[in-house]
Design a protein around this motif. Structure first.
Motif, PDB file in Angstrom:
ATOM      1  N   TRP A 118      52.374  20.472  58.847  1.00 13.20           N
ATOM      2  CA  TRP A 118      51.300  19.460  58.805  1.00 13.20           C
ATOM      3  C   TRP A 118      51.650  18.154  59.506  1.00 13.20           C
ATOM      4  N   THR A 119      52.926  17.960  59.862  1.00 15.81           N
ATOM      5  CA  THR A 119      53.288  16.709  60.542  1.00 15.81           C
ATOM      6  C   THR A 119      53.250  16.842  62.068  1.00 15.81           C
ATOM      7  N   PRO A 121      51.953  16.768  65.746  1.00 14.55           N
ATOM      8  CA  PRO A 121      50.812  16.097  66.382  1.00 14.55           C
ATOM      9  C   PRO A 121      49.681  17.090  66.695  1.00 14.55           C
ATOM     10  N   GLY A 122      48.477  16.679  66.397  1.00 16.36           N
ATOM     11  CA  GLY A 122      47.335  17.594  66.528  1.00 16.36           C
ATOM     12  C   GLY A 122      46.831  18.011  65.155  1.00 16.36           C
ATOM     13  N   VAL A 123      47.665  17.825  64.121  1.00 17.34           N
ATOM     14  CA  VAL A 123      47.228  18.071  62.747  1.00 17.34           C
ATOM     15  C   VAL A 123      46.860  16.710  62.164  1.00 17.34           C
ATOM     16  N   MET A 124      45.661  16.604  61.623  1.00 18.27           N
ATOM     17  CA  MET A 124      45.249  15.300  61.094  1.00 18.27           C
ATOM     18  C   MET A 124      44.283  15.468  59.925  1.00 18.27           C
ATOM     19  N   SER A 125      44.069  14.386  59.209  1.00 20.45           N
ATOM     20  CA  SER A 125      43.134  14.439  58.089  1.00 20.45           C
ATOM     21  C   SER A 125      41.716  14.587  58.629  1.00 20.45           C
ATOM     22  N   ALA A 128      40.218  11.287  59.715  1.00 19.06           N
ATOM     23  CA  ALA A 128      40.684  10.781  61.011  1.00 19.06           C
ATOM     24  C   ALA A 128      39.901  11.468  62.125  1.00 19.06           C
ATOM     25  N   PRO A 140      38.752  15.421  68.570  1.00 16.29           N
ATOM     26  CA  PRO A 140      40.150  15.528  68.131  1.00 16.29           C
ATOM     27  C   PRO A 140      40.847  16.766  68.706  1.00 16.29           C
ATOM     28  N   GLY A 141      40.080  17.720  69.194  1.00 12.19           N
ATOM     29  CA  GLY A 141      40.642  18.913  69.820  1.00 12.19           C
ATOM     30  C   GLY A 141      39.534  19.710  70.467  1.00 12.19           C
ATOM     31  N   ASP A 248      55.518  23.468  69.235  1.00 15.12           N
ATOM     32  CA  ASP A 248      56.771  22.813  69.563  1.00 15.12           C
ATOM     33  C   ASP A 248      56.564  21.298  69.571  1.00 15.12           C
ATOM     34  N   LYS A 249      55.673  20.834  70.459  1.00 11.12           N
ATOM     35  CA  LYS A 249      55.418  19.397  70.551  1.00 11.12           C
ATOM     36  C   LYS A 249      54.066  19.027  69.972  1.00 11.12           C
ATOM     37  N   ASP A 276      44.304  23.847  69.105  1.00 11.95           N
ATOM     38  CA  ASP A 276      44.993  22.635  69.557  1.00 11.95           C
ATOM     39  C   ASP A 276      44.830  21.497  68.550  1.00 11.95           C
ATOM     40  N   CYS A 277      44.115  21.784  67.456  1.00 12.38           N
ATOM     41  CA  CYS A 277      43.919  20.761  66.430  1.00 12.38           C
ATOM     42  C   CYS A 277      43.646  21.438  65.095  1.00 12.38           C
ATOM     43  N   ILE A 280      42.831  18.673  58.064  1.00 14.56           N
ATOM     44  CA  ILE A 280      43.115  18.961  56.659  1.00 14.56           C
ATOM     45  C   ILE A 280      42.176  18.170  55.760  1.00 14.56           C
TER      46      ILE A 280
END
Lengths: 399, 99
Positions: A118-119, A121-125, A128, A140-141, A248-249, A276-277, A280
């Motif tokens: 969940w941390t 980048p591309g994973v967000m609330s 957001a 967002p994606g 990975d990134k 890509d996104c 949550i």
């Protein structure tokens, strides 16, 4: 600087309160850490059955214009660092605001669901994603998966699709004892059914009606199809979980699994899907640190979303002169927050001696809060009425 | 990633300005957050964690999680999600990327 009222939070509740008090002649300051006024309004976008599209950013703009017209001192990009009795509000850029009355309209924040990955980048609330999409106008994606099925995630899924993003599915969180309410297929179906009669738009209404089907209710999740169902072209999976997010990134893929009747993942069914996104949605809780720092008494009311400062029917907390309005008092919609803000602004005006027939005007403002509740289309919390009753009961027992 | 035309919200009409991120120049729109401007340019990684050099980006979007900290015109740990872009702003990611 000395003010009649200091409002903390420039969302629907805070701005409505400030406008009400200032229009009665009070000198008012509003503080908010965001650069833009509006709070949770900024991302909101949904169609209402009678009045058409509710465009939160436009509602925010019209409130902000009133704030400016009334000469209210607005401190954007300012954080409250301390509240001292009785009362002094310290801001992080050095201002000291002195007042007899404070309104805490700090709103809500989102609960996290710490799915592995969940941390990345591309994973967000989900909130957001909503603000990026509807306020900043950046998707967002391009291929988005959503974790968590609730009124907010269903609404945002629709908004993302409307703006051209592809929502590949809305999934359950991974099974977890702490998340049973939102990760268990049977409980999920009961929750969706409870939304049906109060749905804000056709999207949610459809989601509700499908699950209200008596057959599905009775045999519940056991026979609910793994393939899910499509709502406005968005697959809703009531029996699939996202177990992990990988990349990975940045977020590249999700691992999903079928969920058995007893709510466990079937590991042989695990599949990998490109995204890509990932958004949550774990639900909202009242943001109440300042009330706690100011010494207000609290109660935990699950039906309202968490710990709330105890408050009277006039929105005053256990600390004389400190009022609350909006989501800090429980998770409800923006229109209810606005009515609560107007009520708090009215009560403070009365305390300041600015109203002639204060009692009658306050009664009317209280009635408007109730009316807003009756007309509410979105119910974020299934048992909000019970939560409100408990809040009143806790207050009465105390005094 | 930019939603130039939206069926309900209409066309994007904000003025274009310039920002730099890690020395490279990018276009941004007046009034948007640093996080939104970078995402519109396909940039998701805003910082790396100190111990394990893991990438981090926008999470909460309301200034609470501090995962989007960037350095702005030399000032460290500015939250990209609640800071508005300005013309000529120099933004840098924080932390070191893994070797």
């Amino acid at each position: 600087m000395k003010y009649d009222l200091v409002v903390i939070g420039a969302g629907p509740a805070g701005m409505s309160a400030a406008i009400k008090a200032a229009s009665h002649g009070a000198t008012v300051a509003i503080v908010d850490e965001n650069p833009a006024a509006g709070g949770k309004l900024l991302g909101q976008l949904y169609k209402e059955p009678k009045t058409g599209w509710w465009i939160g950013r436009e509602v925010a703009k019209s409130l902000e214009e009133k704030v400016k017209r009334l000469g209210i001192d607005y401190f954007p990009e300012n954080e409250v660092w301390a509240i001292f009795p009785q009362w002094k509000v310290l801001l992080n850029h050095g201002e000291e605001l002195h007042t007899d009355y404070i309104l805490l309209a700090t709103g809500a924040a989102e609960k996290a669901i710490p799915v592995p990955g969940w941390t990345i980048p591309g994973v967000m609330s989900i909130g957001a994603a909503q603000v990026l999409n509807n306020f900043h106008r950046v998707n967002p994606g391009k291929r988005i998966a959503i974790i968590g099925i609730d009124a907010l995630s269903l609404t945002v899924a629709n908004e993302l699709k409307l703006s051209g993003a592809q929502v590949i599915g809305i999934y359950l969180p991974p099974p977890d004892d702490f998340l049973d309410r939102i990760s268990n297929p049977q409980q999920m179906i009961a929750y969706l059914s409870s939304l049906a009669d109060a749905a804000p738009n056709h999207f949610l209404k459809f989601a509700g009606k499908v699950t209200q089907n008596e057959f599905i209710q009775k045999v519940s999740a056991a026979f609910y199809p793994y393939r899910g169902m499509k709502i406005w072209g968005i697959p809703l999976f009531l029996r699939k979980s996202i177990l992990e997010i990988e990349g990975d990134k940045q977020a590249e893929q999700i691992k999903i699994a079928k969920i058995s009747r007893d709510g466990l993942p079937e590991m042989e069914s695990v599949k990998t899907i490109q995204v890509d996104c990932v958004c949550i949605s774990g639900g909202l809780y009242p943001l109440s640190e300042l009330a706690s720092a100011a010494g207000c008494e609290f109660a935990y009311i699950n039906e309202l979303g968490g710990h709330i400062p105890l408050h009277s029917q006039e929105m005053e907390t256990t600390q004389t002169g400190i009022f609350v309005a909006g989501n800090i008092t429980g998770i409800e919609g923006a229109k209810i927050a606005m009515a609560q803000g107007e009520l708090a602004g009215t009560v403070v005006s009365d305390r300041l001696g600015l109203l002639k027939s204060g009692t009658a005007i306050i009664k009317k403002a209280q009635a408007r809060v109730e009316k807003a509740r009756e007309n509410a289309l979105i119910k974020f919390q299934p048992d909000i009425e019970k939560g409100r009753e408990l809040a009143v009961q806790f207050w009465d027992e105390r005094t | 990633m930019r939603i130039k035309k939206h069926p309900i919200l209409g066309k994007l009409e904000e003025k274009e300005i310039n920002i730099t991120f890690n020395g490279r120049e990018f276009a941004a729109l007046e009034g948007e957050s640093i996080a939104a401007a970078l995402l519109a340019n396909h940039i998701r990684i805003l910082s790396y964690t100190e111990k394990r050099q893991e990438p981090r980006g926008i999470y909460c979007g309301i200034g609470h999680c501090y995962e989007c900290r960037v350095t702005v015109d030399g000032e460290r740990s500015v939250r990209a999600c609640i800071t508005t872009v300005k013309d000529g702003m120099r933004i840098e990611s924080q932390g070191e990327s893994p070797k």
